[in-house]
Design a protein around this motif. Structure first.
Motif, mmCIF file in Angstrom:
data_model
loop_
_atom_site.group_PDB
_atom_site.id
_atom_site.type_symbol
_atom_site.label_atom_id
_atom_site.label_comp_id
_atom_site.label_asym_id
_atom_site.label_seq_id
_atom_site.Cartn_x
_atom_site.Cartn_y
_atom_site.Cartn_z
ATOM 1 N N LEU A 43 -9.161 25.169 -10.398
ATOM 2 C CA LEU A 43 -8.699 24.072 -11.238
ATOM 3 C C LEU A 43 -9.003 24.297 -12.712
ATOM 4 N N THR A 44 -9.829 25.279 -13.014
ATOM 5 C CA THR A 44 -10.177 25.572 -14.408
ATOM 6 C C THR A 44 -9.299 26.663 -15.000
ATOM 7 N N TYR A 45 -8.413 27.236 -14.183
ATOM 8 C CA TYR A 45 -7.560 28.313 -14.671
ATOM 9 C C TYR A 45 -6.470 27.771 -15.590
ATOM 10 N N GLU A 46 -6.034 28.603 -16.512
ATOM 11 C CA GLU A 46 -4.924 28.281 -17.395
ATOM 12 C C GLU A 46 -3.627 28.798 -16.786
ATOM 13 N N LEU A 47 -2.489 28.299 -17.301
ATOM 14 C CA LEU A 47 -1.181 28.765 -16.841
ATOM 15 C C LEU A 47 -1.071 30.282 -16.982
ATOM 16 N N THR A 48 -1.643 30.810 -18.066
ATOM 17 C CA THR A 48 -1.536 32.239 -18.313
ATOM 18 C C THR A 48 -2.231 33.073 -17.245
ATOM 19 N N ASP A 49 -3.175 32.490 -16.537
ATOM 20 C CA ASP A 49 -3.874 33.234 -15.484
ATOM 21 C C ASP A 49 -2.969 33.517 -14.281
ATOM 22 N N TYR A 50 -1.869 32.772 -14.172
ATOM 23 C CA TYR A 50 -0.965 32.930 -13.034
ATOM 24 C C TYR A 50 0.293 33.721 -13.382
ATOM 25 N N CYS A 51 0.481 34.036 -14.653
ATOM 26 C CA CYS A 51 1.744 34.620 -15.092
ATOM 27 C C CYS A 51 1.682 36.138 -15.171
ATOM 28 N N GLU A 52 2.807 36.762 -14.859
ATOM 29 C CA GLU A 52 2.972 38.180 -15.151
ATOM 30 C C GLU A 52 2.879 38.348 -16.663
ATOM 31 N N ILE B 238 11.201 46.158 -25.405
ATOM 32 C CA ILE B 238 11.524 44.744 -25.163
ATOM 33 C C ILE B 238 10.797 44.218 -23.936
ATOM 34 N N ILE B 239 10.869 44.968 -22.838
ATOM 35 C CA ILE B 239 10.272 44.451 -21.596
ATOM 36 C C ILE B 239 8.752 44.611 -21.573
ATOM 37 N N SER B 240 8.207 45.394 -22.501
ATOM 38 C CA SER B 240 6.750 45.561 -22.531
ATOM 39 C C SER B 240 6.058 44.527 -23.400
ATOM 40 N N ILE B 241 6.821 43.684 -24.081
ATOM 41 C CA ILE B 241 6.200 42.649 -24.919
ATOM 42 C C ILE B 241 5.478 41.651 -24.023
ATOM 43 N N GLU B 242 4.187 41.562 -24.194
ATOM 44 C CA GLU B 242 3.368 40.681 -23.373
ATOM 45 C C GLU B 242 3.115 39.360 -24.090
ATOM 46 N N PHE B 243 2.969 38.302 -23.318
ATOM 47 C CA PHE B 243 2.625 37.034 -23.940
ATOM 48 C C PHE B 243 1.141 37.034 -24.301
ATOM 49 N N THR B 244 0.814 36.323 -25.352
ATOM 50 C CA THR B 244 -0.570 36.241 -25.818
ATOM 51 C C THR B 244 -1.194 34.885 -25.565
ATOM 52 N N ASP B 245 -0.345 33.882 -25.328
ATOM 53 C CA ASP B 245 -0.852 32.522 -25.136
ATOM 54 C C ASP B 245 0.297 31.655 -24.635
ATOM 55 N N THR B 246 -0.029 30.407 -24.321
ATOM 56 C CA THR B 246 1.009 29.420 -24.043
ATOM 57 C C THR B 246 1.170 28.522 -25.273
ATOM 58 N N GLY B 247 2.329 27.893 -25.389
ATOM 59 C CA GLY B 247 2.561 27.042 -26.548
ATOM 60 C C GLY B 247 3.849 26.272 -26.398
ATOM 61 N N SER B 248 4.315 25.710 -27.488
ATOM 62 C CA SER B 248 5.561 24.938 -27.472
ATOM 63 C C SER B 248 6.318 25.190 -28.766
ATOM 64 N N LYS B 249 7.629 25.025 -28.698
ATOM 65 C CA LYS B 249 8.472 25.228 -29.876
ATOM 66 C C LYS B 249 8.374 24.020 -30.796
ATOM 67 N N LYS B 250 8.265 24.297 -32.091
ATOM 68 C CA LYS B 250 8.186 23.238 -33.088
ATOM 69 C C LYS B 250 9.512 23.146 -33.845
ATOM 70 N N ALA B 251 9.739 21.988 -34.430
ATOM 71 C CA ALA B 251 11.029 21.721 -35.063
ATOM 72 C C ALA B 251 11.332 22.690 -36.199
ATOM 73 N N ASP B 252 10.303 23.142 -36.907
ATOM 74 C CA ASP B 252 10.538 24.004 -38.067
ATOM 75 C C ASP B 252 10.391 25.486 -37.750
ATOM 76 N N ASP B 253 10.302 25.842 -36.467
ATOM 77 C CA ASP B 253 10.222 27.250 -36.099
ATOM 78 C C ASP B 253 11.521 27.965 -36.449
ATOM 79 N N GLU B 254 11.402 29.171 -36.988
ATOM 80 C CA GLU B 254 12.567 29.959 -37.406
ATOM 81 C C GLU B 254 13.014 30.900 -36.290
ATOM 82 N N LEU B 255 14.295 30.824 -35.934
ATOM 83 C CA LEU B 255 14.833 31.742 -34.928
ATOM 84 C C LEU B 255 14.861 33.139 -35.529
ATOM 85 N N LEU C 283 5.688 30.270 -23.504
ATOM 86 C CA LEU C 283 4.872 31.428 -23.854
ATOM 87 C C LEU C 283 4.980 31.789 -25.335
ATOM 88 N N VAL C 284 3.909 32.400 -25.829
ATOM 89 C CA VAL C 284 3.818 32.880 -27.205
ATOM 90 C C VAL C 284 3.624 34.394 -27.170
#
Length: 217
Positions: free
Chosen positions: A71-80, A137-154, A190-191
């Motif tokens: 129950l103390t694990y983060e989402l990232t602990d379960y992700c590839e 491209i496929i080797s890019i690993e996530f570093t954290d979890t997060g959410s998209k913000k309104a001012d994020d630049e594509l 993911l971030v």
């Protein structure tokens, strides 16, 4: 989850507070059919057990503290760790857009017959060089979890044309010089590294220019 024993039948606010159950370290909520269950996990005792109270129940229980580590694990602990997983033989090509440029990459041939060829913006390039770009491209690993913000630049969009007729759309939104928010087909949590994303455009240009490059794994 199996309790060791019933610890107390006093579930007054005062007693719950005494064992860390009014403001619990962990609160676990789950729904079973139409019933909602809420478990509060309080203080860990010196003996290695933790106090547990199920809301609406007349007892405080104790359970082995080690049984709730999950129950103390983060989402990232379960992700590839890799953010995108599609093997080379599953794609017909991809389109990379960013920095005011578009790179249309088409793949022809058959992997089993070892006659694969790559074209970028209708220009023939070495398939091995395309493979290096796709590996990046496929080797890019996530570093954290997060959410998209309104001012994020594509920053970069990649549309992957799959052999089954479907498409995957990968989008990378720059949040800072360090982090990009990443989503696939409109959804994401993911971030990833901004530097790694910017290198997609760099390597795509190198591919077009006929330059060799070696991504860092």
């Amino acid at each position: 989850l199996v309790s060791l024993t019933v610890f107390s039948d006093d579930v007054s606010e005062e007693n719950l507070k005494k064992y860390g159950l009014t403001d619990p370290a962990i609160k676990f909520t789950f729904v079973n059919v139409a019933e909602k269950h809420v478990l509060r996990f309080g203080t860990v005792a010196d003996e290695g057990y933790i106090y547990v109270y199920k809301e609406g129940n007349p007892f405080i229980y104790i359970v082995d503290a080690s049984t709730i580590n999950v129950l103390t694990y983060e989402l990232t602990d379960y992700c590839e760790k890799m953010s995108y997983l599609r093997s080379y033989d599953k794609i017909n090509g991809l389109t990379i857009t960013g920095g005011g440029k578009t790179y249309d990459i088409d793949i022809t041939g058959d992997a089993e017959k070892e006659n694969l060829k790559a074209y970028i913006n209708n220009k023939y390039v070495q398939y091995e060089n395309f493979a290096e770009l796709y590996a990046h491209i496929i080797s890019i690993e996530f570093t954290d979890t997060g959410s998209k913000k309104a001012d994020d630049e594509l920053l970069v969009t990649i549309t992957v044309d799959l052999k089954d007729g479907k498409k995957d759309v990968l989008k990378y939104y720059k949040q800072s010089d360090l982090n990009c928010f990443y989503e696939v087909n409109g959804a994401g949590r993911l971030v990833v590294s901004t530097k790694k994303v910017e290198e997609i455009l760099e390597f795509a240009q190198n591919l077009y220019d006929g330059k060799t490059f070696t991504p860092e794994w």
